[in-house]
Design a protein around this motif. Sequence first.
Motif, PDB file in Angstrom:
ATOM      1  N   THR A  92      61.019 104.750  53.297  1.00 42.81           N
ATOM      2  CA  THR A  92      61.712 103.600  52.731  1.00 42.81           C
ATOM      3  C   THR A  92      63.107 103.528  53.328  1.00 42.81           C
ATOM      4  OG1 THR A  92      62.715 104.800  50.886  1.00 42.81           O
ATOM      5  CG2 THR A  92      60.490 103.926  50.541  1.00 42.81           C
ATOM      6  N   ASN A  93      63.848 102.521  52.945  1.00 42.78           N
ATOM      7  CA  ASN A  93      65.233 102.382  53.406  1.00 42.78           C
ATOM      8  C   ASN A  93      66.216 102.867  52.349  1.00 42.78           C
ATOM      9  OD1 ASN A  93      65.002 100.325  51.555  1.00 42.78           O
ATOM     10  ND2 ASN A  93      66.200  98.872  52.763  1.00 42.78           N
ATOM     11  N   ALA A  94      65.761 103.699  51.426  1.00 39.02           N
ATOM     12  CA  ALA A  94      66.610 104.159  50.320  1.00 39.02           C
ATOM     13  C   ALA A  94      67.849 104.885  50.818  1.00 39.02           C
ATOM     14  CB  ALA A  94      65.808 105.062  49.389  1.00 39.02           C
ATOM     15  N   SER A  95      67.719 105.725  51.830  1.00 40.49           N
ATOM     16  CA  SER A  95      68.893 106.458  52.315  1.00 40.49           C
ATOM     17  C   SER A  95      69.914 105.506  52.931  1.00 40.49           C
ATOM     18  CB  SER A  95      68.485 107.529  53.321  1.00 40.49           C
ATOM     19  OG  SER A  95      67.828 106.957  54.424  1.00 40.49           O
ATOM     20  N   THR A  96      69.442 104.480  53.612  1.00 37.17           N
ATOM     21  CA  THR A  96      70.347 103.480  54.185  1.00 37.17           C
ATOM     22  C   THR A  96      71.067 102.712  53.086  1.00 37.17           C
ATOM     23  OG1 THR A  96      68.889 103.263  56.087  1.00 37.17           O
ATOM     24  CG2 THR A  96      70.487 101.502  55.738  1.00 37.17           C
ATOM     25  N   GLU A  97      70.326 102.320  52.064  1.00 35.41           N
ATOM     26  CA  GLU A  97      70.934 101.602  50.941  1.00 35.41           C
ATOM     27  C   GLU A  97      71.967 102.470  50.233  1.00 35.41           C
ATOM     28  OE1 GLU A  97      70.635  98.489  50.133  1.00 35.41           O
ATOM     29  OE2 GLU A  97      69.092  98.023  51.602  1.00 35.41           O
ATOM     30  N   TYR A  98      71.678 103.738  50.077  1.00 42.08           N
ATOM     31  CA  TYR A  98      72.618 104.663  49.443  1.00 42.08           C
ATOM     32  C   TYR A  98      73.909 104.744  50.265  1.00 42.08           C
ATOM     33  CZ  TYR A  98      74.587 109.035  47.685  1.00 42.08           C
ATOM     34  OH  TYR A  98      75.426 109.984  47.177  1.00 42.08           O
ATOM     35  N   PHE A  99      73.761 104.891  51.562  1.00 38.16           N
ATOM     36  CA  PHE A  99      74.928 104.978  52.447  1.00 38.16           C
ATOM     37  C   PHE A  99      75.751 103.693  52.384  1.00 38.16           C
ATOM     38  CE2 PHE A  99      76.933 104.582  56.679  1.00 38.16           C
ATOM     39  CZ  PHE A  99      77.728 105.718  56.634  1.00 38.16           C
ATOM     40  N   ASN A 100      75.099 102.548  52.395  1.00 40.38           N
ATOM     41  CA  ASN A 100      75.811 101.265  52.307  1.00 40.38           C
ATOM     42  C   ASN A 100      76.589 101.151  50.999  1.00 40.38           C
ATOM     43  OD1 ASN A 100      75.082 100.308  54.799  1.00 40.38           O
ATOM     44  ND2 ASN A 100      73.267  99.242  54.036  1.00 40.38           N
ATOM     45  N   THR A 101      75.991 101.626  49.921  1.00 35.76           N
ATOM     46  CA  THR A 101      76.675 101.595  48.626  1.00 35.76           C
ATOM     47  C   THR A 101      77.918 102.465  48.656  1.00 35.76           C
ATOM     48  OG1 THR A 101      74.594 101.199  47.486  1.00 35.76           O
ATOM     49  CG2 THR A 101      76.404 102.057  46.160  1.00 35.76           C
ATOM     50  N   LYS A 102      77.794 103.644  49.246  1.00 34.91           N
ATOM     51  CA  LYS A 102      78.953 104.532  49.357  1.00 34.91           C
ATOM     52  C   LYS A 102      80.064 103.883  50.174  1.00 34.91           C
ATOM     53  CE  LYS A 102      77.793 108.186  47.099  1.00 34.91           C
ATOM     54  NZ  LYS A 102      78.560 108.633  45.947  1.00 34.91           N
ATOM     55  N   LEU A 103      79.711 103.198  51.261  1.00 41.28           N
ATOM     56  CA  LEU A 103      80.711 102.504  52.075  1.00 41.28           C
ATOM     57  C   LEU A 103      81.417 101.407  51.277  1.00 41.28           C
ATOM     58  CD1 LEU A 103      79.004 102.102  55.568  1.00 41.28           C
ATOM     59  CD2 LEU A 103      80.997 103.488  55.000  1.00 41.28           C
ATOM     60  N   LYS A 104      80.663 100.658  50.497  1.00 39.86           N
ATOM     61  CA  LYS A 104      81.258  99.593  49.694  1.00 39.86           C
ATOM     62  C   LYS A 104      82.224 100.154  48.665  1.00 39.86           C
ATOM     63  CE  LYS A 104      77.527  96.269  50.159  1.00 39.86           C
ATOM     64  NZ  LYS A 104      76.462  95.519  49.472  1.00 39.86           N
ATOM     65  N   VAL A 105      81.859 101.265  48.047  1.00 40.71           N
ATOM     66  CA  VAL A 105      82.747 101.890  47.070  1.00 40.71           C
ATOM     67  C   VAL A 105      84.016 102.364  47.756  1.00 40.71           C
ATOM     68  CG1 VAL A 105      83.011 103.906  45.531  1.00 40.71           C
ATOM     69  CG2 VAL A 105      80.902 102.546  45.472  1.00 40.71           C
ATOM     70  N   PHE A 106      83.858 102.975  48.903  1.00 37.65           N
ATOM     71  CA  PHE A 106      85.006 103.460  49.657  1.00 37.65           C
ATOM     72  C   PHE A 106      85.946 102.308  50.027  1.00 37.65           C
ATOM     73  CE2 PHE A 106      86.997 104.514  53.771  1.00 37.65           C
ATOM     74  CZ  PHE A 106      87.707 105.648  53.392  1.00 37.65           C
ATOM     75  N   ARG A 107      85.384 101.210  50.517  1.00 38.14           N
ATOM     76  CA  ARG A 107      86.207 100.046  50.905  1.00 38.14           C
ATOM     77  C   ARG A 107      86.906  99.435  49.709  1.00 38.14           C
ATOM     78  NH1 ARG A 107      82.496  96.269  54.467  1.00 38.14           N
ATOM     79  NH2 ARG A 107      80.958  97.204  53.139  1.00 38.14           N
ATOM     80  N   SER A 108      86.237  99.412  48.552  1.00 42.67           N
ATOM     81  CA  SER A 108      86.852  98.796  47.379  1.00 42.67           C
ATOM     82  C   SER A 108      88.012  99.631  46.846  1.00 42.67           C
ATOM     83  CB  SER A 108      85.807  98.598  46.288  1.00 42.67           C
ATOM     84  OG  SER A 108      85.409  99.838  45.730  1.00 42.67           O
ATOM     85  N   GLN A 109      88.012 100.921  47.153  1.00 44.51           N
ATOM     86  CA  GLN A 109      89.089 101.788  46.672  1.00 44.51           C
ATOM     87  C   GLN A 109      90.334 101.691  47.549  1.00 44.51           C
ATOM     88  OE1 GLN A 109      87.293 105.653  46.470  1.00 44.51           O
ATOM     89  NE2 GLN A 109      86.314 105.240  44.509  1.00 44.51           N
ATOM     90  N   PHE A 110      90.185 101.230  48.781  1.00 44.30           N
ATOM     91  CA  PHE A 110      91.337 101.201  49.693  1.00 44.30           C
ATOM     92  C   PHE A 110      91.669  99.834  50.173  1.00 44.30           C
ATOM     93  CE2 PHE A 110      89.698 105.521  50.018  1.00 44.30           C
ATOM     94  CZ  PHE A 110      90.831 106.220  49.692  1.00 44.30           C
TER      95      PHE A 110
END
Length: 74
Positions: free
Chosen positions: A56-74
């Motif tokens: 599945t693409n679950a690992s990709t989706e997880y990574f994208n979510t982490k990137l979005k959280v990181f961007r929203s914090q900075f």
Amino acid sequence: MPNIFEKTTDKIIVSSKLAKWHEKVIQSRFKSFKTISRTTINHYQTIFNYFNNRTTNASTEYFNTKLKVFRSQF
């Protein structure tokens, strides 16, 4: 559709079971199930791709979510 992803490897069988499930959804008249049914119809090719190599693409989706959280914090 219980255990369809664990027990089935053939796309033809999956297609048949999915079609039967859609028919039951239509007969049930539950609005929420019709929404789920439309979603599976719209994404059936992606769903069937799972049966090519069982990934599945679950690992990709997880990574994208982490990137979005990181961007929203900075």
